[in-house]
Enzyme design. Structure first.
Site, PDB file in Angstrom:
ATOM      1  N   HIS A 147     -76.681  79.126-105.540  1.00  0.00           N
ATOM      2  CA  HIS A 147     -77.134  80.525-105.555  1.00  0.00           C
ATOM      3  C   HIS A 147     -76.617  81.270-104.315  1.00  0.00           C
ATOM      4  CE1 HIS A 147     -80.219  83.776-106.173  1.00  0.00           C
ATOM      5  NE2 HIS A 147     -80.046  83.883-104.864  1.00  0.00           N
ATOM      6  N   GLU A 148     -76.842  80.682-103.146  1.00  0.00           N
ATOM      7  CA  GLU A 148     -76.438  81.381-101.917  1.00  0.00           C
ATOM      8  C   GLU A 148     -74.927  81.585-101.866  1.00  0.00           C
ATOM      9  OE1 GLU A 148     -78.609  82.782-100.191  1.00  0.00           O
ATOM     10  OE2 GLU A 148     -80.283  81.792-101.186  1.00  0.00           O
ATOM     11  N   HIS A 164     -73.836  84.602-103.471  1.00  0.00           N
ATOM     12  CA  HIS A 164     -73.873  85.768-102.573  1.00  0.00           C
ATOM     13  C   HIS A 164     -72.632  85.788-101.670  1.00  0.00           C
ATOM     14  CE1 HIS A 164     -77.833  86.996-103.733  1.00  0.00           C
ATOM     15  NE2 HIS A 164     -78.472  85.970-103.188  1.00  0.00           N
ATOM     16  N   HIS A 200     -78.245  89.860-106.528  1.00  0.00           N
ATOM     17  CA  HIS A 200     -79.207  89.236-107.433  1.00  0.00           C
ATOM     18  C   HIS A 200     -79.066  89.764-108.848  1.00  0.00           C
ATOM     19  CE1 HIS A 200     -82.062  87.734-104.087  1.00  0.00           C
ATOM     20  NE2 HIS A 200     -81.209  86.802-104.463  1.00  0.00           N
TER      21      HIS A 200
END
Lengths: 378, 82
Positions: free
Chosen positions: A119-120, A123, A129
């Site tokens: 997930h990170e 980014h 998101h």
């Protein structure tokens, strides 16, 4: 999906990363593997590649920290905020920070490092998101994810490909050339003697062997098969397909999963699909197709369902009367349930588990029994 | 003071909501005293924005489903663009 304001993204496709420090919760090699696997998730569906630096400034600096850690966004102790990361750019941008007050684990008993890292790093690559609750980029941690069969949602794939495009089709896109590279295929090893396939089809002279969310692409001119995720070629197709066959005269491959089927031509999924398999004339009792093959000369397509098969007339676009018939009666030697089938050199190759049966449709007999992965020349 | 248990729980929940909206939905500090003005439109709007983004029923109130989601661990990157 959404991207950060201003849509920052990396202007190069090869990125460096560095693991600055480690949590004490996990052995270092487990942390390394989790980060490599997390990077690979994104590399599989983009042209991006990653290499690791042991020192100096990398594009993506990965660190573990507690509370205030020098970026004005202090962590908050156990629970709540698990990690944060910065969008692409110089300096702190691209970096990913993990709250070391969490209990990091490589399973789901604590906070799974791979899931959070994936997930990170989304980014770090420019994804903001997502409001899609199925997406990896949804902000709330979901511990129930099946780690063994993890896959990006279509929303994630659409998002990252909106920034970087799909992977080049000419390479298997080995994202992180490290010792754990075989994990790219999850538990898939093309030379595993127990390997079975979900479906197999020819496509413009090549052979596609589908398994879970991937497929091997075998050209008869090239010994080594390429290995790709289905979504990297056809983002809207499901994984774990049931059956596939090519109608050469239409330059179309039909893909089946459950009661639905899709038509693809090259890279394009055709409009108007998916359709119900019952539009082909199957009775309501048929819920899925096990395997299918189309005879280009006779213009007939054979659909295999459990121990029976149906025959479809491609010219009339209708199911032929007198079917279903027993597979074992008309394809003697092919007695078990069929996983996949395709045609090559005038033979039909039936696959059942790790076994493959070369069937001569003229002599109506099995001429060879092989391992399913014999086409990979292991 | 001392608050009874239910009142304390509600106060804790509202404080949690306040921090959540500040951290992830850019709730401005100048409406921070919304615990006493929780029906004010900026706060309701922010709760609705959060509920919509997180796929919750949009009620504009701190209902049990919303409370459950904001208590879950999450990424620290704000959901609202800064």
């Amino acid at each position: 999906f959404s991207t950060f304001p201003g849509t920052p993204k990396w202007t190069k496709t090869h990125l460096t990363y560095r693991i600055v420090n480690y949590t004490l919760d996990l052995p270092r090699d487990v942390v390394d593997s989790a980060i490599e696997k997390a990077l690979r998730v994104w590399a599989e569906v983009t042209p991006l590649t990653f290499s690791r630096l042991q020192e100096g400034e990398a594009d993506i600096m990965i660190s573990f920290a507690v509370r205030e850690h020098g970026d004005f966004y202090p962590f908050d102790g156990p629970g709540a905020v698990l990690a944060h990361a910065y969008p692409p750019g110089p300096g702190i941008n691209g970096d990913a920070h993990f709250d070391d007050d969490e209990q990091w684990t490589d399973d789901t008993t604590g906070t799974n490092l791979f899931l959070v890292a994936a997930h990170e790093l989304g980014h770090s690559l420019g994804l903001f998101h997502s409001a899609n609750t199925e997406a990896l980029m949804y902000p709330v941690y979901k511990s129930a994810t099946n780690l063994a069969r993890f896959r990006l949602s279509q929303d994630d794939v659409d998002g990252i490909q909106s920034l970087y495009g799909p992977p080049p089709p000419s390479s298997a896109n080995p994202a992180v050339p490290t010792k754990s590279a075989p994990q790219e295929s999850g538990t898939l090893d093309k030379c595993d003697a127990a390997l079975s396939f979900d479906a197999i089809s020819t496509l413009r002279g090549e052979i596609l062997f589908f398994k879970d969310r991937h497929f091997w692409r075998k050209s008869l001119r090239i010994l080594e098969p390429g290995f790709y995720s289905i979504s990297s070629f056809w983002p809207s197709l499901p994984s774990g397909i049931d059956a596939a066959y090519e109608v050469i005269s239409k330059d179309t491959v039909f893909i089946f999963k459950g009661h639905e089927f899709w038509a693809i031509r090259g890279h394009e999924v055709q409009g108007g699909y998916p359709r119900s398999i019952h539009t082909l004339g199957f009775p309501a009792t048929v819920r899925k197709i096990d395997a299918a093959i189309s005879d280009k000369d006779k213009k007939k397509t054979y659909f295999f369902v459990e121990d029976k098969y149906w025959r479809f007339d491609e010219k009339r676009r209708s199911m032929e009367p007198g079917f279903p018939r027993k597979i074992a009666e008309d394809f003697p030697g092919v007695d078990s349930k069929v996983d996949a089938v395709f045609e090559a050199f005038g033979f039909y190759y039936f696959f059942s588990g790790s076994s493959q049966f070369e069937f001569d449709p003229n002599a109506k007999k099995v001429t060879h029994v092989l391992k399913s992965n014999s086409w990979f020349l292991c | 003071y001392p608050l009874d248990r239910a009142a304390k729980d509600e106060a804790d929940n509202m404080e949690l909501l306040e921090r959540y909206l500040e951290n992830f939905y850019n709730l401005k500090k100048d409406v921070k005293q919304f615990v006493r003005r929780k029906n004010s439109s900026p706060v309701v709007n922010k709760i609705q924005e959060m509920q919509k983004f997180l796929g919750l029923e949009v009620t504009g109130k701190l209902d049990s489903n919303t409370l459950e989601v904001i208590q879950k661990p999450r990424c620290g990157v704000p959901d609202a663009g800064q």
